[in-house]
Structure formats: structure tokens, C-alpha cells
Write an enzyme that holds these catalytic residues in place. Structure first.
Site, mmCIF file in Angstrom:
data_model
loop_
_atom_site.group_PDB
_atom_site.id
_atom_site.type_symbol
_atom_site.label_atom_id
_atom_site.label_comp_id
_atom_site.label_asym_id
_atom_site.label_seq_id
_atom_site.Cartn_x
_atom_site.Cartn_y
_atom_site.Cartn_z
ATOM 1 N N CYS A 328 -4.455 12.441 3.729
ATOM 2 C CA CYS A 328 -3.703 13.693 3.604
ATOM 3 C C CYS A 328 -2.632 13.781 4.700
ATOM 4 O O CYS A 328 -1.648 13.058 4.668
ATOM 5 C CB CYS A 328 -4.647 14.884 3.606
ATOM 6 N N HIS A 432 -9.321 13.937 -0.327
ATOM 7 C CA HIS A 432 -10.452 14.245 0.550
ATOM 8 C C HIS A 432 -11.755 13.937 -0.191
ATOM 9 O O HIS A 432 -11.810 13.990 -1.416
ATOM 10 C CB HIS A 432 -10.447 15.721 0.949
#
Length: 489
Positions: A328, A432
Site C-alpha cells: 500500500c 492488505h
């Protein structure tokens, strides 16, 4: 719907854990139970099926209750992006960024969102188990409170106060907290739970008797210190985790605004992995894999990373054929530059990144919140992968033509995600939870070790379920469960 609230004398007193244990016990009894936290401040979050965002602790409690995730379980989520400010998320979606002083004025509006969620839950659930935040006795935060007694008074629900005896001063914590509440609030407190007790319970009994006589409130149980309980953390990072005889050494950079560090729980629990968080003032050292994690303030954390000299250590690590993974915000840092024209995260509209991947990221106003699945393309394979996306950045560039994963189906129509460098030393992804699946974890660790990793990835879901069952058993053994579920005001 019956509502019972757990408040604590301090942060980390055990509120999240107690609510999770009670949720599983209620589910065992066949009750439809909803976890609830009016206001949560945390950088660990989860994505609901409807594409909203809630605190990780409430996601865990929903798993304990065996119910699907809902934005109503955590109507107000605050994600700190500086020492004095946070992103305000209402009913799962980012509203705005606010400084602490401004949020104090906004609380009256936030309370309406909290009560609306609680009312909706009442249409589907028999029991609502509520987790407070911090302590109800924070004098400077009591005005317009929505997280603790402000909510309890509004819905007129019984309150249990939990305290951590391991830190010492447990009786002062409980008596002092009660003394700082108003008469109306004190009347809502229906009992105490003492957490993390070690030793002979007989030596504590005289103190329990005194506490009940002095306050007129019952002690509803004493929970033992659970040395090996490992559940998703609400916010705190478990730092100490050295493993002897590990097959793989991994360093995760502990950024000031690290987000979703629960990504690494399965690595931390894997007996063949030595996972180390590299803190301020520390060197990365010799490892097989460096992970740059997610961040709530990418530009600020990138500056911190460089100020620690970690950028030079990463480049040295790559010269010696070590592997680097960006997740991310970490993916964004690996690129050429980060553009923030709307000042989403900072006042800097343009930041040079590490320059290790041919991609540029622009921070957008709308945050992407999706649960996704696909195939991980490391090692020329197609291992199944699943996880969730929480990001406002959109990345473009040549590096993305060698993707990290291919989606089976994406709610927004995307075909691929992330990148793998041409020399196979660097990878990046927005996903994630990518280590939670043991097959995916194995594939990534095989890549990181150049095929030398000699064990399977850790099955986090199976481990979590066993831990929740263990927690429920402990709660049933050491708490007066019948009395707790019968509490009223």
C-alpha cells in the site's frame, strides 16, 4: 435489544479482549450478538462487505460473534495522520480531516451517527456488547463524550469496568475511576472485572471483599494472565518477536503512521520466520526481506524513512540481491514520486519517492475500500490470493506492466495490481492481508528466500478461531457469565 457496555480504567485494560470473549460466549448460547464501539481511534482497520471501513477490533469481535462485518459496529473511526489531527470516518466512509480541537465541536453531530447505528443494530440483534475507549474518567474529554459514559447515559445501559492488575494499583484504578464519574454514571456501573492476574487467587480475595464493600459494586470475575493469547491488535504493535533457528529473517520498518500492521501477524506467529520491527534509531541489518508497510501519511513517513538512513540501507540490501516488498503506502514509496494536489495527506503537493520502481502515485479524494481475490504471480505461479484494499492513492507507470497479482474479479473492474521488478528483487501491492492465506504466504516467503524457505505459511484464520475458543473458555471459567448477561439498570 439488550445493551451491555465494557469500559476500562486505562487504555489496554482488556476491553477489546473481554468483549470478544463475551461475543463468542453469546454466540455459543445461540444469541444474535452485535459488537459495537461508538468511537474508535486506530490505524488498524478492516473492510466490510458493503465497502466500508471499521476498526480491526470490531472486525475481530464480529468474527467472535460469528456475524458478517457491518459499518454499524463502529460508526465513528478516527485514523490519526499527525500528532493533533485525524481522518474522520463516519459509517464506514471518510468524511474529512480534523484537528483535535475541531473534532471536539463535531462530537454532537457524531453522537447522532452513533445512535443511528445502535438503533439499526436493534432491528437485527438480541444483544449488543459495547466497547468503550480509553478511560471514562478523562476529565478533559468528558464534555460531549460519545465513547464512554456519554453513550451509556444516552442509551441507559449497564456498564462493566475492567482494570489491568498486572500494571499495579488496580484498586486505586477502579475506585478512582468510579469516584470521578457523576452520580448518574456511577449508577450505571454494575460491576468490575480484574484482568491479567498472576498467582494465587486466595491472596487477592481480601482485596476483592474490600472493593465490593467500599464501592457497593460486585466483582464479576478475575481473568488470569494469558501468556500465549494472540489476537488481532486494535493498535499497539507487538515489538518483541525474535525466533531462534528461523529459516527466514524479515525486517518491517516501523513508520510513525504505520497502518494495518496486522498484515504481519501470520509472519510473527510463524515459527520459521524471525520478524523484527525496525524502530527509530535502529539499523535494518542483514535480513532476507525488507517490508515497507502501509502508512496513513505516506509523505511524512517517507521523510522519516530517509531521515533514519533506511533508504540507503534498502539500496545496499538490493545490491546484495536482497528482496524488498512494499504494501500500500510502501508500494507508493518505492515509486518515482507522490503527487498530492488536493492536500489529502499533507501540505506538500509533490514528493520525490525512493525511485526504485517506474511508477507515480496521485492521492485522490475518494478512498478505495474493497475486498478482493485473485492469483499471486510471484515465482511464475498462480497461487490464490485474497485480501482488502484501503487507499486513496492511484498508481500508474511502466512497472505495473509486470503485476504482482491478477484479479479474478474486482468491484471497480481492475485486472491487475502491483508490480514485480524485472530483476525479481522488488515487489509492491496495494493488498492488505496478503499473508493471511497460508498458500499465498508460502509463495511470498519462497520468493523472498529464492526458493530456500522450508516450511508452509501460517494459517492465521485457523489460529484466530482456536484463540477465540480458548478466550471464551477462559471467560466462562473465571467470570460470572450468567450474572453478566443478566445485567440491567
Amino acid at each position: 435489544m439488550k445493551t451491555i457496555m465494557v469500559q476500562g480504567t486505562t487504555s489496554d485494560a482488556g476491553k477489546s479482549t473481554l468483549v470478544a470473549g463475551l461475543c463468542r460466549l453469546a454466540a455459543r448460547k445461540g444469541m444474535q450478538v452485535a459488537p459495537f464501539k461508538p468511537q474508535n481511534m486506530a490505524l488498524n482497520s478492516a473492510v466490510t462487505p458493503c465497502g466500508g471501513e471499521i476498526g480491526r477490533a470490531q472486525a475481530l469481535q464480529a468474527m467472535a460473534a460469528k456475524v458478517p462485518l457491518s459499518v454499524d459496529f463502529n460508526p465513528i473511526l478516527l485514523k490519526p495522520n499527525s500528532d493533533t489531527g485525524a481522518q474522520v470516518i463516519v459509517h464506514g466512509h471518510a468524511l474529512t480531516n480534523m484537528e483535535a480541537a475541531g473534532y471536539q465541536d463535531y462530537k454532537a453531530v457524531a453522537m447522532q451517527a452513533v445512535l443511528a447505528s445502535h438503533q439499526r443494530l436493534g432491528q437485527s440483534y438480541q444483544l449488543c456488547l459495547v466497547e468503550g475507549a480509553g478511560s471514562p474518567a478523562e476529565i478533559n474529554l468528558r464534555e460531549n463524550d460519545i465513547a464512554n459514559m456519554g453513550f451509556a447515559c444516552e442509551v441507559n445501559c449497564p456498564v462493566i469496568i475492567i482494570a489491568d492488575i498486572d500494571k499495579g494499583g488496580v484498586f486505586a484504578h477502579l475506585v478512582g475511576t468510579l469516584a470521578l464519574l457523576s452520580e448518574q454514571e456511577q449508577a450505571l456501573v454494575q460491576g468490575f472485572v480484574i484482568n491479567r492476574f498472576r498467582g494465587d487467587i486466595g491472596l487477592l480475595q481480601s482485596g476483592l471483599d474490600w472493593l465490593e464493600e467500599y464501592t457497593g459494586k460486585p466483582v464479576l470475575g478475575v481473568l488470569p494472565y494469558l501468556h500465549d493469547l494472540a489476537l488481532d491488535a486494535e493498535d499497539a504493535v507487538t515489538i518483541e518477536n525474535r525466533t531462534e533457528n528461523a529459516s527466514l529473517n524479515i525486517a518491517v520498518l516501523l513508520l510513525p503512521h504505520i497502518s494495518n500492521h496486522t498484515d504481519f501477524d501470520s509472519l510473527r506467529l510463524n515459527p520459521k520466520v524471525d520478524l523484527r520491527y525496525v524502530r527509530h534509531g535502529e539499523k535494518i541489518g542483514n535480513v532476507d526481506l525488507i517490508i515497507i508497510p502501509g502508512s496513513k501519511n505516506v509523505t511524512s513517513d517517507l521523510a522519516f524513512l530517509c531521515s533514519e538512513g533506511w533508504d540507503q540501507e534498502i539500496k545496499r540490501h538490493l545490491r546484495y540481491q536482497g528482496k524488498v516488498l512494499g504494501i500500500c503506502g510502501g508500494l507508493q514509496m518505492l515509486g518515482q514520486k507522490i503527487v498530492d494536489p488536493l492536500n489529502i495527506e499533507s501540505s506538500q503537493k509533490f514528493t520525490m519517492a525512493l525511485g526504485l520502481a517506474a511508477l507515480t502515485t496521485e492521492l485522490k479524494e475518494t478512498k478505495q475500500l474493497t475486498n478482493v481475490s485473485g492469483h499471486c504471480l510471484l515465482n511464475n505461479g498462480k497461487v490464490d490470493i485474497s485480501g482488502y484494499e484501503i487507499h486513496c492513492g492511484q498508481s500508474e507507470g511502466e512497472a505495473l506492466k509486470r503485476p504482482f497479482l491478477a484479479f479474478v474479479e474486482h468491484p471497480l473492474g481492475a485486472a491487475t495490481d502491483g508490480f514485480i521488478s524485472e530483476d525479481n528483487l522488488i515487489a509492491g501491492t496495494y493488498l492488505h492481508g496478503l499473508f493471511d492465506n497460508p498458500d499465498t504466504s508460502t509463495a511470498i516467503l519462497q520468493w523472498a528466500s529464492n526458493g530456500k524457505f522450508d516450511c508452509s505459511g501460517f494459517d492465521l484464520a485457523k489460529h484466530r478461531e482456536a484463540q477465540l475458543e480458548k478466550l471464551a473458555d477462559i471467560c466462562e471459567q473465571h467470570l460470572n457469565i450468567d450474572k453478566i448477561f443478566a445485567l440491567d439498570v
